[in-house]
Design a protein around this motif. Structure first.
Motif, PDB file in Angstrom:
ATOM      1  N   HIS A 169      41.107 -32.274 -36.644  1.00 25.36           N
ATOM      2  CA  HIS A 169      40.188 -31.137 -36.733  1.00 25.36           C
ATOM      3  C   HIS A 169      39.461 -31.141 -38.069  1.00 25.36           C
ATOM      4  CE1 HIS A 169      42.448 -27.955 -39.301  1.00 25.36           C
ATOM      5  NE2 HIS A 169      43.003 -29.124 -39.539  1.00 25.36           N
ATOM      6  N   GLY A 170      38.451 -30.279 -38.145  1.00 23.91           N
ATOM      7  CA  GLY A 170      37.757 -30.039 -39.397  1.00 23.91           C
ATOM      8  C   GLY A 170      37.797 -28.569 -39.735  1.00 23.91           C
ATOM      9  N   TYR A 171      37.980 -28.269 -40.989  1.00 24.02           N
ATOM     10  CA  TYR A 171      37.993 -26.888 -41.455  1.00 24.02           C
ATOM     11  C   TYR A 171      37.268 -26.834 -42.787  1.00 24.02           C
ATOM     12  CZ  TYR A 171      39.482 -22.562 -43.610  1.00 24.02           C
ATOM     13  OH  TYR A 171      39.471 -21.340 -44.248  1.00 24.02           O
ATOM     14  N   LEU A 172      36.461 -25.804 -42.985  1.00 24.35           N
ATOM     15  CA  LEU A 172      35.768 -25.714 -44.269  1.00 24.35           C
ATOM     16  C   LEU A 172      35.501 -24.279 -44.669  1.00 24.35           C
ATOM     17  CD1 LEU A 172      32.387 -25.068 -44.097  1.00 24.35           C
ATOM     18  CD2 LEU A 172      32.520 -27.182 -42.801  1.00 24.35           C
ATOM     19  N   ASN A 173      35.502 -24.077 -45.975  1.00 22.40           N
ATOM     20  CA  ASN A 173      34.977 -22.879 -46.614  1.00 22.40           C
ATOM     21  C   ASN A 173      33.642 -23.249 -47.250  1.00 22.40           C
ATOM     22  OD1 ASN A 173      36.987 -20.455 -46.691  1.00 22.40           O
ATOM     23  ND2 ASN A 173      38.248 -22.292 -46.948  1.00 22.40           N
ATOM     24  N   GLY A 174      32.657 -22.379 -47.117  1.00 24.19           N
ATOM     25  CA  GLY A 174      31.309 -22.716 -47.529  1.00 24.19           C
ATOM     26  C   GLY A 174      31.165 -23.101 -48.978  1.00 24.19           C
ATOM     27  N   THR A 175      31.904 -22.454 -49.871  1.00 28.99           N
ATOM     28  CA  THR A 175      31.712 -22.733 -51.301  1.00 28.99           C
ATOM     29  C   THR A 175      32.153 -24.134 -51.685  1.00 28.99           C
ATOM     30  OG1 THR A 175      33.834 -21.660 -51.759  1.00 28.99           O
ATOM     31  CG2 THR A 175      31.834 -20.338 -52.071  1.00 28.99           C
ATOM     32  N   SER A 176      32.991 -24.776 -50.886  1.00 31.58           N
ATOM     33  CA  SER A 176      33.449 -26.124 -51.230  1.00 31.58           C
ATOM     34  C   SER A 176      32.646 -27.215 -50.532  1.00 31.58           C
ATOM     35  CB  SER A 176      34.944 -26.281 -50.886  1.00 31.58           C
ATOM     36  OG  SER A 176      35.174 -26.054 -49.518  1.00 31.58           O
ATOM     37  N   VAL A 177      31.635 -26.827 -49.733  1.00 40.32           N
ATOM     38  CA  VAL A 177      30.850 -27.812 -48.986  1.00 40.32           C
ATOM     39  C   VAL A 177      29.341 -27.616 -49.155  1.00 40.32           C
ATOM     40  CG1 VAL A 177      30.257 -28.642 -46.657  1.00 40.32           C
ATOM     41  CG2 VAL A 177      32.648 -28.252 -47.272  1.00 40.32           C
TER      42      VAL A 177
ATOM     43  N   THR B  62      33.361 -19.707 -36.038  1.00 42.56           N
ATOM     44  CA  THR B  62      32.926 -19.174 -37.324  1.00 42.56           C
ATOM     45  C   THR B  62      32.485 -17.738 -37.128  1.00 42.56           C
ATOM     46  OG1 THR B  62      31.404 -19.472 -39.187  1.00 42.56           O
ATOM     47  CG2 THR B  62      30.563 -20.011 -37.003  1.00 42.56           C
ATOM     48  N   GLY B  63      32.417 -16.996 -38.202  1.00 42.52           N
ATOM     49  CA  GLY B  63      31.954 -15.619 -38.121  1.00 42.52           C
ATOM     50  C   GLY B  63      30.442 -15.479 -38.146  1.00 42.52           C
ATOM     51  N   LEU B  64      29.711 -16.578 -38.378  1.00 43.10           N
ATOM     52  CA  LEU B  64      28.257 -16.509 -38.424  1.00 43.10           C
ATOM     53  C   LEU B  64      27.663 -16.248 -37.044  1.00 43.10           C
ATOM     54  CD1 LEU B  64      27.327 -19.457 -40.831  1.00 43.10           C
ATOM     55  CD2 LEU B  64      27.537 -17.016 -41.367  1.00 43.10           C
ATOM     56  N   ASP B  65      26.450 -15.687 -37.028  1.00 38.24           N
ATOM     57  CA  ASP B  65      25.759 -15.413 -35.766  1.00 38.24           C
ATOM     58  C   ASP B  65      25.197 -16.703 -35.181  1.00 38.24           C
ATOM     59  OD1 ASP B  65      26.201 -12.670 -35.906  1.00 38.24           O
ATOM     60  OD2 ASP B  65      24.350 -12.322 -37.037  1.00 38.24           O
TER      61      ASP B  65
ATOM     62  N   ASP C  42      25.336 -15.818 -49.660  1.00 31.42           N
ATOM     63  CA  ASP C  42      26.618 -15.126 -49.791  1.00 31.42           C
ATOM     64  C   ASP C  42      27.330 -15.028 -48.440  1.00 31.42           C
ATOM     65  OD1 ASP C  42      26.530 -14.704 -52.526  1.00 31.42           O
ATOM     66  OD2 ASP C  42      25.440 -12.823 -52.334  1.00 31.42           O
ATOM     67  N   VAL C  43      26.581 -14.725 -47.381  1.00 29.50           N
ATOM     68  CA  VAL C  43      27.182 -14.616 -46.052  1.00 29.50           C
ATOM     69  C   VAL C  43      27.609 -15.989 -45.547  1.00 29.50           C
ATOM     70  CG1 VAL C  43      26.766 -13.966 -43.643  1.00 29.50           C
ATOM     71  CG2 VAL C  43      25.961 -12.483 -45.499  1.00 29.50           C
ATOM     72  N   LEU C  44      26.779 -17.007 -45.791  1.00 34.56           N
ATOM     73  CA  LEU C  44      27.166 -18.370 -45.415  1.00 34.56           C
ATOM     74  C   LEU C  44      28.463 -18.774 -46.104  1.00 34.56           C
ATOM     75  CD1 LEU C  44      26.713 -21.233 -44.267  1.00 34.56           C
ATOM     76  CD2 LEU C  44      25.296 -21.692 -46.284  1.00 34.56           C
ATOM     77  N   ALA C  45      28.528 -18.518 -47.398  1.00 28.82           N
ATOM     78  CA  ALA C  45      29.713 -18.908 -48.169  1.00 28.82           C
ATOM     79  C   ALA C  45      30.957 -18.163 -47.727  1.00 28.82           C
ATOM     80  CB  ALA C  45      29.471 -18.667 -49.659  1.00 28.82           C
ATOM     81  N   ASP C  46      30.762 -17.017 -47.075  1.00 32.10           N
ATOM     82  CA  ASP C  46      31.870 -16.151 -46.695  1.00 32.10           C
ATOM     83  C   ASP C  46      32.258 -16.308 -45.227  1.00 32.10           C
ATOM     84  OD1 ASP C  46      33.781 -14.291 -47.497  1.00 32.10           O
ATOM     85  OD2 ASP C  46      32.596 -12.597 -46.777  1.00 32.10           O
ATOM     86  N   ALA C  47      31.881 -17.428 -44.617  1.00 33.91           N
ATOM     87  CA  ALA C  47      32.187 -17.639 -43.201  1.00 33.91           C
ATOM     88  C   ALA C  47      32.794 -19.021 -43.009  1.00 33.91           C
ATOM     89  CB  ALA C  47      30.921 -17.490 -42.356  1.00 33.91           C
ATOM     90  N   PRO C  48      34.113 -19.142 -42.953  1.00 33.43           N
ATOM     91  CA  PRO C  48      34.740 -20.445 -42.738  1.00 33.43           C
ATOM     92  C   PRO C  48      34.433 -20.988 -41.346  1.00 33.43           C
ATOM     93  CG  PRO C  48      36.370 -18.706 -42.550  1.00 33.43           C
ATOM     94  CD  PRO C  48      35.107 -18.056 -43.028  1.00 33.43           C
ATOM     95  N   PHE C  49      34.569 -22.302 -41.185  1.00 36.26           N
ATOM     96  CA  PHE C  49      34.346 -22.974 -39.905  1.00 36.26           C
ATOM     97  C   PHE C  49      35.617 -23.689 -39.481  1.00 36.26           C
ATOM     98  CE2 PHE C  49      30.083 -22.427 -41.406  1.00 36.26           C
ATOM     99  CZ  PHE C  49      29.217 -22.532 -40.315  1.00 36.26           C
ATOM    100  N   GLU C  50      35.965 -23.572 -38.216  1.00 34.00           N
ATOM    101  CA  GLU C  50      37.015 -24.380 -37.599  1.00 34.00           C
ATOM    102  C   GLU C  50      36.349 -25.217 -36.511  1.00 34.00           C
ATOM    103  OE1 GLU C  50      40.549 -26.178 -36.768  1.00 34.00           O
ATOM    104  OE2 GLU C  50      40.186 -24.783 -38.430  1.00 34.00           O
ATOM    105  N   ILE C  51      36.508 -26.540 -36.594  1.00 40.20           N
ATOM    106  CA  ILE C  51      35.790 -27.464 -35.727  1.00 40.20           C
ATOM    107  C   ILE C  51      36.801 -28.407 -35.088  1.00 40.20           C
ATOM    108  CG2 ILE C  51      33.921 -29.172 -35.627  1.00 40.20           C
ATOM    109  CD1 ILE C  51      33.129 -28.020 -38.493  1.00 40.20           C
TER     110      ILE C  51
ATOM    111  N   MET D 194      43.276 -20.915 -32.407  1.00 43.74           N
ATOM    112  CA  MET D 194      44.594 -21.432 -32.786  1.00 43.74           C
ATOM    113  C   MET D 194      44.556 -22.947 -32.899  1.00 43.74           C
ATOM    114  SD  MET D 194      46.563 -18.669 -32.896  1.00 43.74           S
ATOM    115  CE  MET D 194      48.288 -18.841 -32.456  1.00 43.74           C
ATOM    116  N   TYR D 195      44.662 -23.450 -34.138  1.00 46.17           N
ATOM    117  CA  TYR D 195      44.780 -24.883 -34.361  1.00 46.17           C
ATOM    118  C   TYR D 195      46.255 -25.240 -34.526  1.00 46.17           C
ATOM    119  CZ  TYR D 195      45.325 -29.189 -36.957  1.00 46.17           C
ATOM    120  OH  TYR D 195      45.758 -30.420 -37.360  1.00 46.17           O
ATOM    121  N   GLY D 196      46.662 -26.338 -33.900  1.00 47.82           N
ATOM    122  CA  GLY D 196      48.025 -26.836 -34.072  1.00 47.82           C
ATOM    123  C   GLY D 196      48.963 -26.315 -33.002  1.00 47.82           C
ATOM    124  N   LYS D 197      49.981 -27.093 -32.716  1.00 51.54           N
ATOM    125  CA  LYS D 197      50.964 -26.697 -31.725  1.00 51.54           C
ATOM    126  C   LYS D 197      51.846 -25.586 -32.264  1.00 51.54           C
ATOM    127  CE  LYS D 197      51.153 -31.163 -29.351  1.00 51.54           C
ATOM    128  NZ  LYS D 197      52.018 -32.287 -28.899  1.00 51.54           N
ATOM    129  N   ALA D 198      52.155 -24.631 -31.388  1.00 50.11           N
ATOM    130  CA  ALA D 198      52.997 -23.509 -31.802  1.00 50.11           C
ATOM    131  C   ALA D 198      53.605 -22.868 -30.568  1.00 50.11           C
ATOM    132  CB  ALA D 198      52.190 -22.484 -32.581  1.00 50.11           C
TER     133      ALA D 198
END
Length: 603
Positions: A132-140, A167-170, A185-194, A213-217
């Motif tokens: 999977h891919g996961y990101l927070n906007g400020t680090s990408v 993601t929380g973005l529209d 600011d809104v972009l940076a505040d919306a993580p992505f799960e891919i 939900m990422y990962g087995k559980a």
């Protein structure tokens, strides 16, 4: 020319100039791809149009809001290049650690391309691998200096085998995996799960919730829906039922280790042990985390200290109020579980007792005031060393305990008519809802005084800005509870005061606690303990041999320090650590019973 013709011509001219202005407005578009996820690189293309300046500065943030540490995200950037609308290379250079200057020569559009290495799976950073891919906007995502208020779009091109993006973005209608944000600011505040994460949904009070939900559980989807709904409803109730979001996304990483979360405007990321859902305690801990991050929708993301937004992404943003933002939130993440019945009254008081015991046994709480714990978080909280336990205190843990005492003080002052909920709601209404602004410490204190109907300034002076001992029973007595130290008067056991771990068969000291036998007799962190009184020891044997002794006796501790063997005679002191218990008093008055019921009232 007729009057109608004049009006028509005027409207035509207005529309022409509006159209020209709209076409000339700056435009920022990102494209995110990950063609080889197993290499851990995100590829970013950033197109800036209609800026037409001689140069453009692109900046990478150095920290992630909600996690107060300069992390230097630019360290993971490589392969930066820039070109004009025709694909011709443009000269670029780094002007400081996190700024790339492009000589744009007033080009109509400029495109920058770069790669980001992402292999740190935490809630505040970014991660990419074959699963999977996961990101927070400020680090990408970089931003254009001076253009943080410009609207942006992001188009995600998932790895070919991945089908979902959360993601929380529209979403942009008609464009798959394309999202918009009104500003950086809104972009940076919306993580992505891919990836191919599992999703489920529920609704509550007009808000649509997505859980990715990422990962087995091992979890029951229907149980999680019902329990999470209880939690989000209880959070909303604190703020009068106000719903600032129409939708909300929980990104949950189910892992073999770890835990924690990070709040965002209309989403959060949670890291959970994948087996937590199978036990009562594990489920309670998960729901406490859900509660903590969701109440941040109000407390932090809207109701915030003035210095926490708009953000300066290039340097520290100081505040003395993280005990409000995180400590009060930590207080609620257990209290609200009691209100919903997820925790029993006994279980809740047990957690409060544990918090008190934790801070009372930490020498750092007699060194660092709560306000400074917040202010110095940038250099201390996220950079602990072997001596931090002796010199610092957590604004989470002590903040939650102080919040409980403040709540009890307000309940007492108002004879059970008002509580901390009323402070948070009133402050939310008059700062965020009324003015869209943050609050100062004076704003918070004044609101407490207003709700309590009396000055509480001394409370803040004593327990926020100094290290004065909290007189717990003065607060607990109002609700018919008594705090006792079961260890008081029973200090008959000796205590070494050195924390150890076994590394490669060596028993090594990892922490020496101030004021204890080890501290005062010169044992050091990184000393290898070999023997006590001539007997070779491991961790359990060390505890046993010290436990056989009485305060005042001496133990000969044989250590290896930097490869040199030496004996240190340690005069043992008594174990003075508190063993806290909270007990309901016998024969409480009617007022005590009434105030306790108001404090721990079920929803």
């Amino acid at each position: 020319m007729t009057k109608r013709s004049q009006i028509s011509l005027g409207l035509f001219a207005a529309l022409f100039f509006f159209s020209a202005w709209a076409q000339a407005a700056p435009k920022i578009e990102y494209k995110l791809s990950m063609p080889e996820p197993y290499t851990h690189y995100f590829e970013v293309e950033m197109k800036v149009s209609n800026l037409k300046t001689s140069y453009i500065d692109l900046k990478m943030p150095v920290w992630a809001p909600g996690s107060y540490l300069v992390r230097e995200f630019a360290k993971s950037v490589e392969g930066f290049q820039a070109m004009d609308a025709n694909g011709n290379p443009l000269k670029s250079e780094k002007t400081d650690k996190a700024t790339w200057r492009i000589q744009s020569k007033k080009a109509k559009s400029v495109t920058a391309r770069y790669r980001v290495y992402a292999y740190e799976l935490s809630v505040r950073t970014s991660f990419l691998d074959a699963s999977h891919g996961y990101l927070n906007g400020t680090s990408v995502f970089m931003y254009v200096a001076g253009q943080k208020k410009t609207p942006v779009t992001v188009t995600v091109k998932p790895y070919k085998e991945w089908k979902k993006v959360n993601t929380g973005l529209d979403p942009v209608p008609g464009k798959k995996f394309t999202y918009s944000a009104p500003n950086y600011d809104v972009l940076a505040d919306a993580p992505f799960e891919i990836g191919n994460q599992r999703e489920f949904h529920f609704e509550s009070k007009g808000v649509k919730f997505t859980v990715a939900m990422y990962g087995k559980a091992d979890y029951n989807e229907n149980t999680l829906k019902a329990e999470m709904k209880k939690v989000v409803d209880a959070c909303s109730d604190v703020f009068g039922g106000d719903q600032p979001n129409k939708d909300y996304t929980f990104i949950v990483h189910n892992l073999s280790h770890g835990g924690g979360g990070l709040e965002h405007l209309n989403s959060t990321t949670l890291q959970v042990n994948r087996w937590a859902y199978a036990t009562k305690g594990g489920m309670q801990s998960f729901l406490s985390l859900v509660c903590h991050e969701y109440i941040h929708v109000w407390n932090v993301k809207r109701l915030r200290p003035k210095s926490l937004g708009p953000f300066d992404y290039q340097s520290e943003n100081y505040t003395t109020l993280l005990w409000v933002s995180e400590g009060i939130t930590s207080y609620y993440d257990e209290l609200l579980l009691e209100r919903t019945g997820i925790l029993s009254k006994k279980e809740y008081l047990g957690r409060l007792k544990n918090g008190i015991g934790s801070i009372e046994n930490q020498p750092g709480q007699r060194v660092q005031p709560l306000a400074m714990s917040s202010f110095d978080t940038w250099i201390k909280a996220y950079r602990p060393n072997e001596n931090s336990y002796n010199t610092t205190i957590s604004y989470y843990t002590k903040g939650s305990v102080v919040a409980a005492m403040l709540d009890l003080a307000i309940i007492d002052a108002t004879d059970g008519k008002k509580k901390l909920d009323d402070v948070m709601l009133e402050l939310y209404r008059k700062t965020y809802l009324k003015n869209g602004s943050g609050f100062t410490e004076r704003d918070f204190v004044n609101t407490v005084n207003q709700v309590a109907g009396k000055s509480m300034d001394d409370f803040f002076k004593n327990y926020i800005h100094s290290t004065k001992q909290i007189p717990y029973n003065e607060f607990f007595d109002k609700v018919g509870i008594k705090m006792i130290d079961r260890n008081k008067g029973r200090q008959t056991r000796a205590y070494l005061g050195a924390m150890t771990s076994e590394r490669g068969g060596k028993l090594t000291i990892t922490r020496v606690i101030r004021g204890t036998s080890a501290y005062e007799n010169g044992l050091n962190v990184n000393d290898e303990i070999i023997a006590v009184d001539g007997f070779r020891v491991n961790s359990s044997e060390l505890s046993k041999l010290i436990g056989f002794k009485r305060p005042g006796e001496t133990a000969k501790v044989t250590i290896s320090r930097d490869g040199l063997l030496m004996d240190i005679n340690v005069t043992l002191k008594a174990d003075n650590r508190a063993n806290i218990a909270l007990m309901e008093i016998e024969n409480p008055t009617d007022r005590q019973k009434r105030l306790k019921e108001f404090w721990l009232k079920k929803n």
